[in-house]
Design an enzyme around this catalytic site. Structure first.
Site, mmCIF file in Angstrom:
data_model
loop_
_atom_site.group_PDB
_atom_site.id
_atom_site.type_symbol
_atom_site.label_atom_id
_atom_site.label_comp_id
_atom_site.label_asym_id
_atom_site.label_seq_id
_atom_site.Cartn_x
_atom_site.Cartn_y
_atom_site.Cartn_z
ATOM 1 N N HIS A 18 19.280 -12.645 -14.070
ATOM 2 C CA HIS A 18 20.435 -12.304 -13.245
ATOM 3 C C HIS A 18 21.147 -11.093 -13.807
ATOM 4 O O HIS A 18 20.712 -10.498 -14.797
ATOM 5 C CB HIS A 18 21.356 -13.513 -13.044
ATOM 6 C CG HIS A 18 21.885 -14.121 -14.313
ATOM 7 N ND1 HIS A 18 22.627 -13.420 -15.224
ATOM 8 C CD2 HIS A 18 21.763 -15.387 -14.829
ATOM 9 C CE1 HIS A 18 22.966 -14.211 -16.226
ATOM 10 N NE2 HIS A 18 22.440 -15.412 -16.029
ATOM 11 N N HIS A 21 21.914 -10.947 -17.625
ATOM 12 C CA HIS A 21 20.806 -10.507 -18.489
ATOM 13 C C HIS A 21 20.577 -8.992 -18.323
ATOM 14 O O HIS A 21 20.252 -8.294 -19.270
ATOM 15 C CB HIS A 21 19.493 -11.194 -18.119
ATOM 16 C CG HIS A 21 19.565 -12.686 -18.057
ATOM 17 N ND1 HIS A 21 19.214 -13.392 -16.934
ATOM 18 C CD2 HIS A 21 19.944 -13.599 -18.968
ATOM 19 C CE1 HIS A 21 19.371 -14.688 -17.164
ATOM 20 N NE2 HIS A 21 19.814 -14.843 -18.398
ATOM 21 N N CYS A 126 23.875 -31.299 -27.201
ATOM 22 C CA CYS A 126 23.855 -30.947 -25.772
ATOM 23 C C CYS A 126 22.437 -30.528 -25.417
ATOM 24 O O CYS A 126 21.918 -29.548 -25.973
ATOM 25 C CB CYS A 126 24.832 -29.813 -25.468
ATOM 26 S SG CYS A 126 24.620 -29.187 -23.789
ATOM 27 N N CYS A 129 22.135 -26.952 -23.947
ATOM 28 C CA CYS A 129 22.168 -25.842 -24.911
ATOM 29 C C CYS A 129 21.075 -25.976 -25.972
ATOM 30 O O CYS A 129 20.841 -25.037 -26.723
ATOM 31 C CB CYS A 129 23.507 -25.795 -25.638
ATOM 32 S SG CYS A 129 24.910 -25.480 -24.580
ATOM 33 N N CYS A 143 30.640 -30.243 -23.537
ATOM 34 C CA CYS A 143 30.048 -28.949 -23.868
ATOM 35 C C CYS A 143 30.737 -27.874 -23.028
ATOM 36 O O CYS A 143 30.806 -27.997 -21.810
ATOM 37 C CB CYS A 143 28.550 -28.969 -23.576
ATOM 38 S SG CYS A 143 27.873 -27.315 -23.372
ATOM 39 N N HIS A 146 28.183 -26.410 -20.378
ATOM 40 C CA HIS A 146 27.589 -27.264 -19.341
ATOM 41 C C HIS A 146 28.554 -28.287 -18.776
ATOM 42 O O HIS A 146 28.227 -28.998 -17.833
ATOM 43 C CB HIS A 146 26.325 -27.945 -19.878
ATOM 44 C CG HIS A 146 25.225 -26.965 -20.130
ATOM 45 N ND1 HIS A 146 25.089 -26.299 -21.331
ATOM 46 C CD2 HIS A 146 24.248 -26.490 -19.318
ATOM 47 C CE1 HIS A 146 24.061 -25.474 -21.256
ATOM 48 N NE2 HIS A 146 23.538 -25.558 -20.051
ATOM 49 N N LYS A 295 31.437 -18.733 -14.388
ATOM 50 C CA LYS A 295 30.253 -18.395 -15.157
ATOM 51 C C LYS A 295 29.064 -18.328 -14.204
ATOM 52 O O LYS A 295 29.003 -19.063 -13.218
ATOM 53 C CB LYS A 295 30.012 -19.476 -16.210
ATOM 54 C CG LYS A 295 28.890 -19.134 -17.182
ATOM 55 C CD LYS A 295 28.590 -20.310 -18.100
ATOM 56 C CE LYS A 295 27.117 -20.384 -18.443
ATOM 57 N NZ LYS A 295 26.590 -19.306 -19.236
ATOM 58 N N LYS A 298 21.979 -20.377 -12.904
ATOM 59 C CA LYS A 298 21.061 -20.866 -11.885
ATOM 60 C C LYS A 298 21.604 -22.169 -11.315
ATOM 61 O O LYS A 298 21.623 -22.369 -10.099
ATOM 62 C CB LYS A 298 19.686 -21.095 -12.519
ATOM 63 C CG LYS A 298 18.630 -21.509 -11.530
ATOM 64 C CD LYS A 298 17.229 -21.383 -12.119
ATOM 65 C CE LYS A 298 16.872 -22.598 -12.967
ATOM 66 N NZ LYS A 298 15.453 -22.568 -13.401
HETATM 67 N N1 MSP Z 1 17.283 -17.473 -25.590
HETATM 68 C C1 MSP Z 1 18.581 -17.234 -26.112
HETATM 69 C C2 MSP Z 1 18.619 -15.969 -26.941
HETATM 70 C C3 MSP Z 1 17.681 -15.929 -28.089
HETATM 71 S S1 MSP Z 1 17.766 -14.408 -28.925
HETATM 72 C C4 MSP Z 1 16.974 -14.676 -30.352
HETATM 73 C C5 MSP Z 1 19.561 -17.089 -24.960
HETATM 74 N N2 MSP Z 1 19.041 -16.711 -23.794
HETATM 75 S S2 MSP Z 1 19.865 -16.495 -22.437
HETATM 76 O O1 MSP Z 1 18.882 -16.333 -21.398
HETATM 77 O O2 MSP Z 1 20.852 -17.473 -22.251
HETATM 78 O O3 MSP Z 1 20.495 -15.094 -22.590
HETATM 79 C C6 MSP Z 1 21.640 -14.884 -23.319
HETATM 80 C C7 MSP Z 1 22.028 -13.424 -23.212
HETATM 81 O O4 MSP Z 1 21.924 -12.963 -21.844
HETATM 82 C C8 MSP Z 1 23.469 -13.171 -23.554
HETATM 83 O O5 MSP Z 1 23.705 -13.032 -24.918
HETATM 84 C C9 MSP Z 1 23.682 -11.873 -22.827
HETATM 85 O O6 MSP Z 1 23.042 -10.861 -23.536
HETATM 86 C C10 MSP Z 1 22.984 -12.117 -21.520
HETATM 87 N N3 MSP Z 1 23.830 -12.810 -20.555
HETATM 88 C C11 MSP Z 1 23.537 -13.980 -19.915
HETATM 89 N N4 MSP Z 1 24.521 -14.276 -19.047
HETATM 90 C C12 MSP Z 1 25.480 -13.339 -19.110
HETATM 91 C C13 MSP Z 1 26.649 -13.054 -18.382
HETATM 92 N N5 MSP Z 1 27.089 -13.847 -17.419
HETATM 93 N N6 MSP Z 1 27.315 -11.923 -18.687
HETATM 94 C C14 MSP Z 1 26.864 -11.027 -19.611
HETATM 95 N N7 MSP Z 1 25.764 -11.264 -20.292
HETATM 96 C C15 MSP Z 1 25.135 -12.468 -20.204
HETATM 97 O O7 MSP Z 1 20.742 -17.259 -25.180
#
Ligand code: MSP
Length: 500
Positions: A18, A21, A126, A129, A143, A146, A295, A298
């Site tokens: 999304h 990311h 959790c 997480c 949490c 969640h 937030k 999905k």
């Molecule tokens: N898999 C772990 C990370 C492991 S790194 C060794 C994880 N993945 S995640 O898919 O949840 O992605 C987290 C990262 O995605 C966040 O740190 C950020 O970089 C990005 N984002 C996910 N959602 C976000 C927002 N709503 N806003 C901004 N960035 C966010 O955690």
């Protein structure tokens, strides 16, 4: 030649890619492209995090083996990154055999060095997480991510002696050896280390099968974070290709949002210190995007799909908007109406219109041919100085990872060029038969467009390439006035950003 190694987090394969990311990934891409343009030896890593109970659950629901499931869904991230013109040098998956064997070796080393012991762990876990929470981290006993009460879980586990590293990590952060930016995030971590301190980490799970088995006790798998964090070094060759590893490690910038700073500033440096590997130089932390204040996820059904947005606004439109609209450290609410405004104003009116009117005038008044000229009047020199200064302002802003300031600096050059066109009024010069002055003015306009195409290149690679094609050049020159050749032939192509 300097080297530059930049990483994003590896994203949970279980999620859909999304706009959140995309934010981290686009930011990393801009830095990678900037450093490549500056001649650095660049490595840009991103990928997917594929182990853990949640993934196995989703696979079972989909009637697939975990590996099949991961093979299917990790492709979604790669597809979106391709669509957004992400120039990563490698896409790592934690199920890659090279990563699995690197983690296996790392675990053996930690164990051989005496950093792992067996014990019993009881905690609030959790499942969403895949981590334990301490009571004070919970919000109303739930949490915070969640909004669900964690389960009390007790299990036999291997511990990593995380607590041993508390003071060394604190010292590394305070001395700047491990820089954490922005400052408020650094303070958050240093006060945590000073006031609460690290406790040993339950780093194995006997109940989670979909993971990397501990080499010294295969009835346990490695905690998913220990596995995932290691991607940053396995992804540059440790231990299979040490020449590559030594070329790029330590990472120059590791980008992420604030949600995962804690693990990156504790478990991650501790693992590296235990292995006697250098720490990453900078952890750069950005804020969180919400949608209408919520937030994005999905499960909430409000995840904004970058691929769908790119259909309307183009990849460059998305790249521009998310970096321009929000300060990198700040949280921001994503709004399609703001995207629409910025697209129409900054991209269609300011940039698109500048390029199209400059090239249209060269076609109309000089058959598309530019004649070399010096910037000799006050107004010409002022255009030249503003445009050339934008490089420095952009680069110093990017050094601070202030993407919005960098874009604002570039747009100052765009606005100045538009003002120049308005003030010099080439149509009036043509009408008055002042062909010599007209040639000078049009030269300066084309030269400004040349530099603007270089200035936008890391942010808007597709637009920069289209502009170069209109200027009839394969690459832009250095930040020096006078890059446009005498008798250069230019063509006005399709509109860069058609108004919506
Ligand atoms: N898999 C772990 C990370 C492991 S790194 C060794 C994880 N993945 S995640 O898919 O949840 O992605 C987290 C990262 O995605 C966040 O740190 C950020 O970089 C990005 N984002 C996910 N959602 C976000 C927002 N709503 N806003 C901004 N960035 C966010 O955690």
């Amino acid at each position: 030649m300097a080297k530059f190694y930049v990483t994003t987090p590896i994203y949970y394969v279980n999620d859909v890619p999304h706009i959140g990311h995309s934010y981290t990934t686009i930011a990393a891409d801009v830095l990678a492209r900037l450093h490549r343009a500056q001649g650095d030896d660049v490595f840009f890593l991103t990928g997917t995090d594929e182990h853990g109970a949640k993934v196995a659950e989703s696979a079972a629901k989909a009637g697939k083996s975990p590996q099949e499931f991961c093979d299917d869904v990790s492709g979604r991230f790669r597809d979106v990154w391709r669509l957004l013109n992400i120039s990563n040098d490698k896409f790592i998956r934690t199920t890659d055999p090279a990563h699995v064997s690197a983690v296996t070796k790392m675990l053996t080393e930690l164990n051989d060095r005496g950093y792992i012991y067996k014990g019993e762990y009881t905690g609030l876990y959790c499942v969403g997480c895949e981590r334990y929470y301490s009571r004070d981290e919970l919000v109303d006993g739930k949490c915070p991510l969640h909004n669900k009460e964690p389960e009390i879980v007790s299990e036999e586990t291997y511990f990593f002696k995380l607590s041993e590293f508390n003071d060394r990590i604190l010292a590394a952060i305070e001395s700047g050896e491990l820089s954490i930016e922005p400052e408020e995030r650094k303070n958050e971590i240093t006060s945590f280390l000073r006031l609460e301190g690290l406790t040993d980490l339950a780093m194995s799970r006997s109940k989670v099968e979909w993971g990397i088995p501990l080499p010294f006790d295969p009835s346990h798998t490695a905690y998913v974070w220990v596995d995932a964090l290691f991607n940053y070094v396995s992804g540059v060759g440790w231990p299979a290709d040490m020449a590559m590893f030594n070329r790029f490690w330590p990472a120059d910038v590791e980008l992420m949002a604030k949600d995962i700073l804690r693990v990156h500033a504790t478990i991650w440096p501790a693992m590296l210190l235990a292995l006697e590997l250098p720490l990453p130089k900078r952890l750069v932390i950005h804020g969180f995007f919400t949608v209408d204040g919520h937030k994005m996820s999905k499960s909430l059904g409000n995840a904004i799909d970058p691929a769908a947005l790119a259909m309307t606004y183009t990849a460059d439109g998305i790249r521009y908007f998310i970096l321009r609209e929000f300060g990198f450290g700040q949280d921001g609410d994503f709004s399609v109406s703001r995207l629409n405004e910025r697209y129409n104003k900054d991209l269609a009116n300011d940039l698109g219109n500048l390029v199209s009117r400059v090239l249209a005038m060269v076609e109309k008044y000089q058959n598309g041919v530019v004649a070399a000229a010096a910037a000799d009047e006050e107004i010409d020199r002022s255009l030249r100085d503003t445009v050339l200064n934008a490089y420095r302002s952009r680069d110093t802003a990017l050094e601070r990872v202030a993407f919005n300031d960098a874009l604002a600096a570039v747009w100052q050059a765009v606005s100045e060029a538009n003002r120049y066109v308005d003030a010099t009024a080439p149509w009036a010069l043509d009408k008055a038969g002042e062909t010599k002055r007209l040639a000078v003015v049009l030269y300066n306009c084309v030269e400004a467009v040349h530099h603007i195409s270089a200035l936008i290149d890391p942010f808007l690679p597709e637009t920069a390439a289209k502009t170069r094609a209109m200027l009839g050049i394969a690459a832009t020159g250095p930040a020096v006035w006078g890059q446009t050749r005498d008798k250069a032939k230019v063509t006005k192509g399709e509109s860069l950003f058609p108004r919506l």
